[in-house]
Design a protein around this motif. Structure first.
Motif, PDB file in Angstrom:
ATOM      1  N   VAL A 110      34.604  51.723  43.579  1.00 34.09           N
ATOM      2  CA  VAL A 110      35.106  51.149  42.335  1.00 34.09           C
ATOM      3  C   VAL A 110      36.282  50.213  42.621  1.00 34.09           C
ATOM      4  O   VAL A 110      36.345  49.094  42.091  1.00 34.09           O
ATOM      5  CB  VAL A 110      35.512  52.268  41.347  1.00 34.09           C
ATOM      6  N   TYR A 114      36.308  46.119  41.984  1.00 33.90           N
ATOM      7  CA  TYR A 114      37.295  45.607  41.037  1.00 33.90           C
ATOM      8  C   TYR A 114      38.231  44.592  41.701  1.00 33.90           C
ATOM      9  O   TYR A 114      38.414  43.484  41.206  1.00 33.90           O
ATOM     10  CB  TYR A 114      38.098  46.763  40.440  1.00 33.90           C
ATOM     11  N   TYR A 115      38.815  44.978  42.836  1.00 31.14           N
ATOM     12  CA  TYR A 115      39.830  44.127  43.453  1.00 31.14           C
ATOM     13  C   TYR A 115      39.269  43.086  44.421  1.00 31.14           C
ATOM     14  O   TYR A 115      39.761  41.964  44.480  1.00 31.14           O
ATOM     15  CB  TYR A 115      40.885  44.977  44.164  1.00 31.14           C
ATOM     16  N   TYR A 119      35.085  42.174  39.701  1.00 30.65           N
ATOM     17  CA  TYR A 119      34.279  42.606  38.561  1.00 30.65           C
ATOM     18  C   TYR A 119      35.110  43.364  37.542  1.00 30.65           C
ATOM     19  O   TYR A 119      36.052  44.061  37.890  1.00 30.65           O
ATOM     20  CB  TYR A 119      33.119  43.502  39.020  1.00 30.65           C
ATOM     21  N   ALA A 120      34.722  43.249  36.280  1.00 34.21           N
ATOM     22  CA  ALA A 120      35.332  44.026  35.203  1.00 34.21           C
ATOM     23  C   ALA A 120      34.729  45.425  35.208  1.00 34.21           C
ATOM     24  O   ALA A 120      33.667  45.657  35.799  1.00 34.21           O
ATOM     25  CB  ALA A 120      35.057  43.342  33.867  1.00 34.21           C
ATOM     26  N   THR A 121      35.378  46.347  34.537  1.00 36.48           N
ATOM     27  CA  THR A 121      34.910  47.736  34.559  1.00 36.48           C
ATOM     28  C   THR A 121      33.509  47.893  33.966  1.00 36.48           C
ATOM     29  O   THR A 121      32.717  48.687  34.472  1.00 36.48           O
ATOM     30  CB  THR A 121      35.897  48.666  33.821  1.00 36.48           C
ATOM     31  N   ILE A 124      31.108  46.813  36.656  1.00 36.10           N
ATOM     32  CA  ILE A 124      31.044  47.815  37.724  1.00 36.10           C
ATOM     33  C   ILE A 124      30.184  48.988  37.279  1.00 36.10           C
ATOM     34  O   ILE A 124      29.372  49.514  38.052  1.00 36.10           O
ATOM     35  CB  ILE A 124      32.462  48.281  38.126  1.00 36.10           C
ATOM     36  N   VAL A 135      34.040  54.724  35.092  1.00 42.85           N
ATOM     37  CA  VAL A 135      34.575  53.719  36.017  1.00 42.85           C
ATOM     38  C   VAL A 135      36.067  53.516  35.778  1.00 42.85           C
ATOM     39  O   VAL A 135      36.856  53.457  36.725  1.00 42.85           O
ATOM     40  CB  VAL A 135      33.805  52.383  35.891  1.00 42.85           C
ATOM     41  N   ARG A 136      36.462  53.417  34.513  1.00 40.10           N
ATOM     42  CA  ARG A 136      37.896  53.248  34.215  1.00 40.10           C
ATOM     43  C   ARG A 136      38.695  54.449  34.718  1.00 40.10           C
ATOM     44  O   ARG A 136      39.789  54.297  35.273  1.00 40.10           O
ATOM     45  CB  ARG A 136      38.100  53.040  32.712  1.00 40.10           C
ATOM     46  N   LEU A 139      38.839  54.278  38.497  1.00 38.97           N
ATOM     47  CA  LEU A 139      39.749  53.207  38.885  1.00 38.97           C
ATOM     48  C   LEU A 139      41.195  53.672  38.760  1.00 38.97           C
ATOM     49  O   LEU A 139      42.009  53.478  39.675  1.00 38.97           O
ATOM     50  CB  LEU A 139      39.497  51.977  38.013  1.00 38.97           C
ATOM     51  N   ARG A 143      43.593  54.365  41.997  1.00 41.64           N
ATOM     52  CA  ARG A 143      44.901  53.702  42.132  1.00 41.64           C
ATOM     53  C   ARG A 143      46.001  54.732  42.367  1.00 41.64           C
ATOM     54  O   ARG A 143      46.884  54.534  43.213  1.00 41.64           O
ATOM     55  CB  ARG A 143      45.229  52.917  40.869  1.00 41.64           C
TER      56      ARG A 143
END
Length: 156
Positions: A110, A114-115, A119-121, A124, A135-136, A139, A143
């Protein structure tokens, strides 16, 4: 599918497919195998795409599925750390790659999409076959794990 169309797809999307495969498999050899399998499926199925974004998403989805299949394989025994396979540009980046490599796969993939791929969540979620809320959450947790690991590495 014409040979020129396949060659253009490999040139345009090959690096992206390989990076995702390498991030998920941790092995240059396995990433090579996944890369070949993805583009072999692309040529054999010759999907008709109306947009380039759809082609890109299809290739990423197939890459993720091939990596998942490979993880369950008996042959998936020997791996190389991501930090060894992709040389770091500087010392801080090398440490970050090592910390990222230590994360569980669900967070690593993920974070990579993303980074590194931008891609947006929601995108993804479609690529990995997960819910957008999942996914959020992954993510956010990824992090936090990365931040905690980075702070722990600085304290040493």
């Amino acid at each position: 599918m014409e040979q020129e169309e396949a060659r253009a797809a490999v040139e345009r999307y090959g690096p992206m497919v390989y990076r995702l495969a390498l991030a998920q498999t941790h092995s240059a050899h396995d990433a090579d195998d996944v890369f070949q399998e993805v583009f072999l499926r692309y040529v054999r199925r010759a999907p008709d795409f109306t947009e380039e974004e759809h082609r890109k998403a299809w290739l990423l989805r197939v890459t993720a599925n091939c990596c998942k299949k490979l993880h369950g394989s008996f042959w998936n025994r020997h791996t190389v750390a991501l930090s060894e396979a992709i040389p770091a540009q500087n010392e801080g980046e090398g440490e970050l790659l090592e910390l990222l490599d230590a994360l569980p796969e669900k967070y690593r993939s993920v974070l990579h999409l993303y980074y590194c791929e931008g891609y947006a969540t929601d995108e993804i979620a479609a690529i990995l076959g997960r819910r957008a809320a999942t996914v959020r959450s992954q993510l956010s947790r990824g992090r936090a794990l990365l931040r905690d690991a980075w702070k722990g590495a600085e304290d040493v």
